[in-house]
Every structure is written in C-alpha cells, then in structure tokens.
Design a protein around this motif. Structure first.
Motif, short mmCIF file in Angstrom:
data_model
loop_
_atom_site.label_atom_id
_atom_site.label_comp_id
_atom_site.label_asym_id
_atom_site.label_seq_id
_atom_site.Cartn_x
_atom_site.Cartn_y
_atom_site.Cartn_z
N PHE A 1 0.78 -1.16 0.04
CA PHE A 1 0.13 0.03 0.08
C PHE A 1 0.82 1.27 0.08
O PHE A 1 0.52 2.14 -0.87
CB PHE A 1 -0.98 0.03 1.29
N LEU A 2 1.73 1.47 0.80
CA LEU A 2 2.80 2.38 1.03
C LEU A 2 3.54 2.48 -0.37
O LEU A 2 3.70 3.84 -0.46
CB LEU A 2 3.71 2.37 2.18
N ASP A 3 3.96 1.52 -0.86
CA ASP A 3 4.60 1.77 -2.31
C ASP A 3 3.92 2.09 -3.34
O ASP A 3 4.48 2.76 -4.19
CB ASP A 3 5.10 0.10 -2.38
N THR A 4 2.52 1.83 -3.37
CA THR A 4 1.85 2.62 -4.35
C THR A 4 1.46 4.18 -4.24
O THR A 4 1.06 4.71 -5.34
CB THR A 4 0.42 1.81 -4.29
N LEU A 5 1.70 4.80 -3.06
CA LEU A 5 1.64 6.18 -2.96
C LEU A 5 2.71 6.92 -3.60
O LEU A 5 4.06 6.34 -3.23
CB LEU A 5 1.62 6.46 -1.56
N HIS A 6 2.43 7.75 -4.38
CA HIS A 6 3.63 8.62 -5.30
C HIS A 6 3.85 9.75 -4.49
O HIS A 6 2.96 10.54 -4.17
CB HIS A 6 3.01 8.94 -6.52
#
Length: 96
Positions: free
Chosen positions: A38-43
């Motif tokens: 989830f955190l990795d998907t935040l740009h």
C-alpha cells in the motif's frame, strides 16, 4: 514526506491495526506485506530509496528483513518490523 488523502489515511490506519492485532507470525507477515505494498503505491517525490542508505544501514536493513521472515513468533516479527521501519524513517521521516 508521503501525502495521503483522508481515505488513504483511514485505509492505512485500518491496515496498521490489523497488523498490530495479528495473532500469528504468518498473519503479521501477511499484513506487513500488504501495508508495505500500500505504501509503495503512494506516489511522492520524497519516497525513500534504499540507495540513499549508508552501506552499514543497508546491510542492517537486509539483515532485519531476513530475520523478520525467519522469525517464529509474533513478538520477533513485530520487533524486526519495527527495526526495518526505524531504518527507513532514519533516511526519510514520514509524518502521518
């Protein structure tokens, strides 16, 4: 700094709650992975990169990830998960 919308913050808080309330090492690993994805998907422009870590911190990071995956108790998994996040926050503090 990672910027989140209100709905993203709610989702993050929910996922974090699931992680903290997991009852087995397998559940902790599952929720940790879900939270990390989830955190990795935040740009963001300031997203931490492993190549920004000093070599000693990078080695410690890899070691802690390995130990977390090998852990046999929830307490161990949570300990190593905290250590991993502390290292990540060291290079790029995240405010929620």
């Amino acid at each position: 700094m990672i910027q989140m919308s209100e709905s993203q913050k709610r989702k993050f808080d929910h996922m974090l709650s699931l992680l903290k309330n997991a009852s087995s090492p397998e559940e902790v690993r599952y929720y940790f992975t879900e939270l990390q994805q989830f955190l990795d998907t935040l740009h963001t422009d300031e997203k931490p990169h492993l190549d920004q870590m000093e070599s000693k911190d990078l080695e410690k990071y890899k070691y802690m990830l390995k130990k977390m995956m090998e852990a046999s108790t929830k307490k161990e998994v949570l300990y190593y998960e905290k250590e991993v996040h502390d290292l990540i926050n060291k290079i790029s503090p995240i405010n929620y």
